[in-house]
Design an enzyme around this catalytic site. Structure first.
Site, PDB file in Angstrom:
ATOM      1  N   LYS A  13       0.825  -1.382  -0.226  1.00  0.00           N
ATOM      2  CA  LYS A  13      -0.175   0.337   0.138  1.00  0.00           C
ATOM      3  C   LYS A  13       0.347   1.013  -0.008  1.00  0.00           C
ATOM      4  O   LYS A  13       0.846   2.176  -0.660  1.00  0.00           O
ATOM      5  CB  LYS A  13      -1.416  -0.342   1.293  1.00  0.00           C
ATOM      6  CG  LYS A  13      -1.704  -1.294   1.100  1.00  0.00           C
ATOM      7  CD  LYS A  13      -3.105  -1.135   1.663  1.00  0.00           C
ATOM      8  CE  LYS A  13      -2.086  -0.855   4.212  1.00  0.00           C
ATOM      9  NZ  LYS A  13      -1.126  -1.919   4.804  1.00  0.00           N
ATOM     10  N   ARG A  88      -8.550   1.518   9.288  1.00  0.00           N
ATOM     11  CA  ARG A  88      -8.686  -0.123   9.350  1.00  0.00           C
ATOM     12  C   ARG A  88     -10.230  -0.413   9.814  1.00  0.00           C
ATOM     13  O   ARG A  88      -9.909  -1.934  10.115  1.00  0.00           O
ATOM     14  CB  ARG A  88      -7.475   0.077  10.030  1.00  0.00           C
ATOM     15  CG  ARG A  88      -6.408  -0.111   9.190  1.00  0.00           C
ATOM     16  CD  ARG A  88      -4.575  -0.533  10.359  1.00  0.00           C
ATOM     17  NE  ARG A  88      -3.839  -1.188  10.149  1.00  0.00           N
ATOM     18  CZ  ARG A  88      -2.698  -0.273   9.398  1.00  0.00           C
ATOM     19  NH1 ARG A  88      -3.423   0.757   9.163  1.00  0.00           N
ATOM     20  NH2 ARG A  88      -1.536  -0.668   9.108  1.00  0.00           N
ATOM     21  N   ARG A 127      11.657  -6.251   5.044  1.00  0.00           N
ATOM     22  CA  ARG A 127      10.955  -4.577   4.366  1.00  0.00           C
ATOM     23  C   ARG A 127      12.124  -4.181   5.326  1.00  0.00           C
ATOM     24  O   ARG A 127      12.899  -4.454   6.469  1.00  0.00           O
ATOM     25  CB  ARG A 127       9.068  -3.893   5.092  1.00  0.00           C
ATOM     26  CG  ARG A 127       9.287  -2.833   4.875  1.00  0.00           C
ATOM     27  CD  ARG A 127       7.762  -1.863   5.075  1.00  0.00           C
ATOM     28  NE  ARG A 127       7.544  -2.885   5.831  1.00  0.00           N
ATOM     29  CZ  ARG A 127       5.585  -2.521   5.755  1.00  0.00           C
ATOM     30  NH1 ARG A 127       5.719  -1.600   5.833  1.00  0.00           N
ATOM     31  NH2 ARG A 127       5.079  -3.143   7.321  1.00  0.00           N
ATOM     32  N   ARG A 160      11.644  -2.880  10.752  1.00  0.00           N
ATOM     33  CA  ARG A 160      10.382  -1.588  11.972  1.00  0.00           C
ATOM     34  C   ARG A 160      10.322  -2.937  13.134  1.00  0.00           C
ATOM     35  O   ARG A 160      10.169  -3.675  12.617  1.00  0.00           O
ATOM     36  CB  ARG A 160       9.159  -1.909  11.022  1.00  0.00           C
ATOM     37  CG  ARG A 160       9.512  -0.596  10.853  1.00  0.00           C
ATOM     38  CD  ARG A 160       8.163   0.141   9.594  1.00  0.00           C
ATOM     39  NE  ARG A 160       6.053  -0.249  10.245  1.00  0.00           N
ATOM     40  CZ  ARG A 160       5.300  -0.427  10.023  1.00  0.00           C
ATOM     41  NH1 ARG A 160       5.560   0.142   8.512  1.00  0.00           N
ATOM     42  NH2 ARG A 160       4.523  -0.815  10.182  1.00  0.00           N
ATOM     43  N   ARG A 171      -0.614  -9.100  13.768  1.00  0.00           N
ATOM     44  CA  ARG A 171      -1.405  -8.782  12.679  1.00  0.00           C
ATOM     45  C   ARG A 171      -1.785  -8.764  11.375  1.00  0.00           C
ATOM     46  O   ARG A 171      -3.589  -7.866  11.050  1.00  0.00           O
ATOM     47  CB  ARG A 171       0.458  -6.502  12.043  1.00  0.00           C
ATOM     48  CG  ARG A 171       0.502  -6.430  12.607  1.00  0.00           C
ATOM     49  CD  ARG A 171       1.692  -5.853  12.885  1.00  0.00           C
ATOM     50  NE  ARG A 171       2.299  -4.674  11.392  1.00  0.00           N
ATOM     51  CZ  ARG A 171       2.951  -4.337  11.091  1.00  0.00           C
ATOM     52  NH1 ARG A 171       4.496  -5.356  10.921  1.00  0.00           N
ATOM     53  NH2 ARG A 171       3.161  -3.873   9.615  1.00  0.00           N
TER      54      ARG A 171
HETATM   55  P1  ADP Z   1       2.314  -2.229   3.486  1.00  0.00           P
HETATM   56  O1  ADP Z   1       2.435  -0.659   2.879  1.00  0.00           O
HETATM   57  O2  ADP Z   1       1.086  -2.218   2.875  1.00  0.00           O
HETATM   58  O3  ADP Z   1       2.540  -2.074   4.998  1.00  0.00           O
HETATM   59  P2  ADP Z   1       4.815  -1.379   1.972  1.00  0.00           P
HETATM   60  O4  ADP Z   1       4.379  -0.451   0.576  1.00  0.00           O
HETATM   61  O5  ADP Z   1       5.482  -0.671   2.877  1.00  0.00           O
HETATM   62  O6  ADP Z   1       3.871  -2.288   2.634  1.00  0.00           O
HETATM   63  O7  ADP Z   1       5.338  -2.833   1.452  1.00  0.00           O
HETATM   64  C1  ADP Z   1       5.873  -4.060   2.061  1.00  0.00           C
HETATM   65  C2  ADP Z   1       6.975  -4.404   1.210  1.00  0.00           C
HETATM   66  O8  ADP Z   1       6.993  -5.063   0.615  1.00  0.00           O
HETATM   67  C3  ADP Z   1       8.066  -3.285   1.680  1.00  0.00           C
HETATM   68  O9  ADP Z   1       9.281  -4.591   1.968  1.00  0.00           O
HETATM   69  C4  ADP Z   1       8.597  -3.104   0.273  1.00  0.00           C
HETATM   70  O10 ADP Z   1       9.493  -2.739  -0.531  1.00  0.00           O
HETATM   71  C5  ADP Z   1       8.051  -4.532   0.122  1.00  0.00           C
HETATM   72  N1  ADP Z   1       7.582  -4.410  -1.884  1.00  0.00           N
HETATM   73  C6  ADP Z   1       6.073  -3.814  -2.636  1.00  0.00           C
HETATM   74  N2  ADP Z   1       5.727  -3.903  -3.140  1.00  0.00           N
HETATM   75  C7  ADP Z   1       6.087  -5.001  -3.974  1.00  0.00           C
HETATM   76  C8  ADP Z   1       6.258  -5.697  -4.958  1.00  0.00           C
HETATM   77  N3  ADP Z   1       5.493  -5.666  -5.975  1.00  0.00           N
HETATM   78  N4  ADP Z   1       6.832  -6.834  -4.944  1.00  0.00           N
HETATM   79  C9  ADP Z   1       7.819  -7.097  -4.305  1.00  0.00           C
HETATM   80  N5  ADP Z   1       8.221  -6.211  -2.678  1.00  0.00           N
HETATM   81  C10 ADP Z   1       6.946  -5.242  -3.286  1.00  0.00           C
HETATM   82  P1  ADP Z   2       1.640  -1.422   7.259  1.00  0.00           P
HETATM   83  O1  ADP Z   2       2.364  -0.670   6.271  1.00  0.00           O
HETATM   84  O2  ADP Z   2       2.698  -2.549   7.081  1.00  0.00           O
HETATM   85  O3  ADP Z   2       0.319  -1.997   6.959  1.00  0.00           O
HETATM   86  P2  ADP Z   2       1.233   0.620   9.470  1.00  0.00           P
HETATM   87  O4  ADP Z   2       2.447   2.167   8.810  1.00  0.00           O
HETATM   88  O5  ADP Z   2       0.658   1.125   8.120  1.00  0.00           O
HETATM   89  O6  ADP Z   2       2.109  -0.404   8.703  1.00  0.00           O
HETATM   90  O7  ADP Z   2       0.472   0.635  10.353  1.00  0.00           O
HETATM   91  C1  ADP Z   2       1.372   0.621  11.197  1.00  0.00           C
HETATM   92  C2  ADP Z   2       1.093   0.525  12.789  1.00  0.00           C
HETATM   93  O8  ADP Z   2       0.424   1.584  12.753  1.00  0.00           O
HETATM   94  C3  ADP Z   2      -0.425  -0.627  12.948  1.00  0.00           C
HETATM   95  O9  ADP Z   2      -0.287  -1.829  13.496  1.00  0.00           O
HETATM   96  C4  ADP Z   2      -0.957  -0.020  14.149  1.00  0.00           C
HETATM   97  O10 ADP Z   2      -0.792  -0.224  15.328  1.00  0.00           O
HETATM   98  C5  ADP Z   2      -1.261   1.452  13.844  1.00  0.00           C
HETATM   99  N1  ADP Z   2      -2.128   2.405  12.641  1.00  0.00           N
HETATM  100  C6  ADP Z   2      -1.768   2.609  11.635  1.00  0.00           C
HETATM  101  N2  ADP Z   2      -2.821   3.273  11.308  1.00  0.00           N
HETATM  102  C7  ADP Z   2      -4.053   2.593  12.323  1.00  0.00           C
HETATM  103  C8  ADP Z   2      -5.489   2.854  11.607  1.00  0.00           C
HETATM  104  N3  ADP Z   2      -6.418   3.457  11.100  1.00  0.00           N
HETATM  105  N4  ADP Z   2      -6.042   2.383  12.994  1.00  0.00           N
HETATM  106  C9  ADP Z   2      -5.578   1.724  13.844  1.00  0.00           C
HETATM  107  N5  ADP Z   2      -3.972   1.568  13.732  1.00  0.00           N
HETATM  108  C10 ADP Z   2      -3.345   2.517  13.053  1.00  0.00           C
END
Ligand code: ADP
Ligand code: ADP
Ligand code: ZN
Length: 213
Positions: A13, A88, A127, A160, A171
C-alpha cells in the site's frame, strides 16, 4: 481525487501510495507514518500509540480518527489525497464518510492491493525503512543501491520493531478480523477496485494507473 489504499500489512500500500502521490500531485497520508513520527518525537500521542503498535494491535479509533481528520483538513489536502493505512475498521470508515458527506464530498476510489498471507511474512521480514525520510525498500525485491543506506537521503535503513514474524502474525489476524470487512463496505458503495499485488511494483502501478486514468 480522494483515494483509499486497502490491503494486508505488507501488501505494498505504502509503496503504491507514494507513486500515486507523486504522479497525481496529491499528499500521501499514512496514519502509521504519523504515529511513528510521534513516537520518534516522544509526544503523548506517540507514547500511547506505541503500546498498541508494538503488539501488532490497532490504535483505538478515537485517537486515530482525530489525527486523520485533522490531517485531511490541512490546506494541502484540498485537491485530494491518498490514504494509506486508514481506515482500518468499519467505524473509522463511517466517520470518514460522514465527515466528507458534510462537505458534500466523497472518496473516489478504494484500491485493494491483493497479496495472499503466504507472501506477507516474507515481504515484512525483508522490509527496510529509512529512519529519516520514511522511504521503504525490500532486501530482495527492491534493494537500495548500497546495503543499509537510503537512496533518497543517505540515512540508515532499519527493520521496523513490528515487522518481526511474531508481531506480523498478530497484525495479519487483526487485518482479517477488523480491516478485511472494509472490502465489502467499499464494494457496496461501488468504488472498490482490486489489483494483483504479487507482481512487480511497476506492474502493480500500471494496473492502478489504468483505474485512475
Ligand atoms: P504496506 O504499506 O502495505 O505495509 P509496503 O509498501 O511497505 O506495504 O511494502 C511492504 C514490503 O514489500 C516493503 O519491503 C516493500 O519494499 C516491498 N514491496 C512492495 N511492493 C512490492 C512488490 N510489488 N513486489 C515485491 N515487494 C514489494
Ligand atoms: P503497514 O503499512 O505495514 O500495514 P502501518 O504503518 O500502516 O503498517 O501501521 C503500523 C501500525 O500503526 C499498525 O499495526 C497499527 O498499530 C497502527 N495504525 C496505523 N494506522 C492505523 C489505523 N488507521 N487504525 C488503528 N491503528 C493504526
Ligand atoms: Zn531516507
Amino acid at each position: 481525487m480522494k483515494i483509499i489504499m486497502l490491503g494486508a500489512p505488507g501488501a505494498g500500500k505504502g509503496t503504491q501510495a507514494k507513486m500515486i502521490a507523486e504522479k497525481y500531485g496529491i499528499p500521501h497520508v499514512s496514519t502509521g507514518d504519523i504515529f511513528r513520527a510521534n513516537i520518534k518525537n516522544g509526544t503523548k500521542l506517540g507514547l500511547e500509540a506505541k503500546k498498541y503498535m508494538d503488539q501488532g494491535l490497532l490504535v483505538p479509533d478515537e485517537l486515530t480518527v482525530k489525527i486523520l481528520l485533522d490531517r485531511v483538513a490541512q490546506p494541502d489536502c484540498e485537491r485530494g489525497y491518498v490514504l494509506d493505512g486508514f481506515p482500518r475498521t468499519i467505524p473509522q470508515a463511517e466517520v470518514l464518510d460522514e465527515a466528507l458527506n458534510k462537505l458534500g464530498d466523497a472518496i473516489d476510489y478504494a484500491i485493494n492491493v491483493e497479496v495472499p498471507d503466504e507472501n506477507i511474512i516474507r515481504r515484512m521480514s525483508g522490509r527496510r525503512a529509512c529512519v529519516s525520510c520514511g522511504a521503504t525498500y525490500h532486501v530482495e525485491h527492491i534493494p537500495p543501491r548500497q546495503e543499509g543506506v537510503c537512496d533518497k537521503c543517505g540515512q540508515d535503513l532499519i527493520l521496523r520493531d513490528d515487522d518481526k514474524p511474531e508481531t506480523v502474525q498478530n497484525r495479519l489476524k487483526v487485518y482479517h478480523d477488523q480491516t478485511k470487512p472494509l472490502i465489502d463496505f467499499y464494494s457496496g458503495k461501488g468504488i472498490l477496485r482490486t489489483v494483483d499485488g504479487t507482481v512487480d511494483m511497476k506492474d502493480v502501478f500500471d494496473a492502478i494507473e489504468a483505474i485512475l486514468g
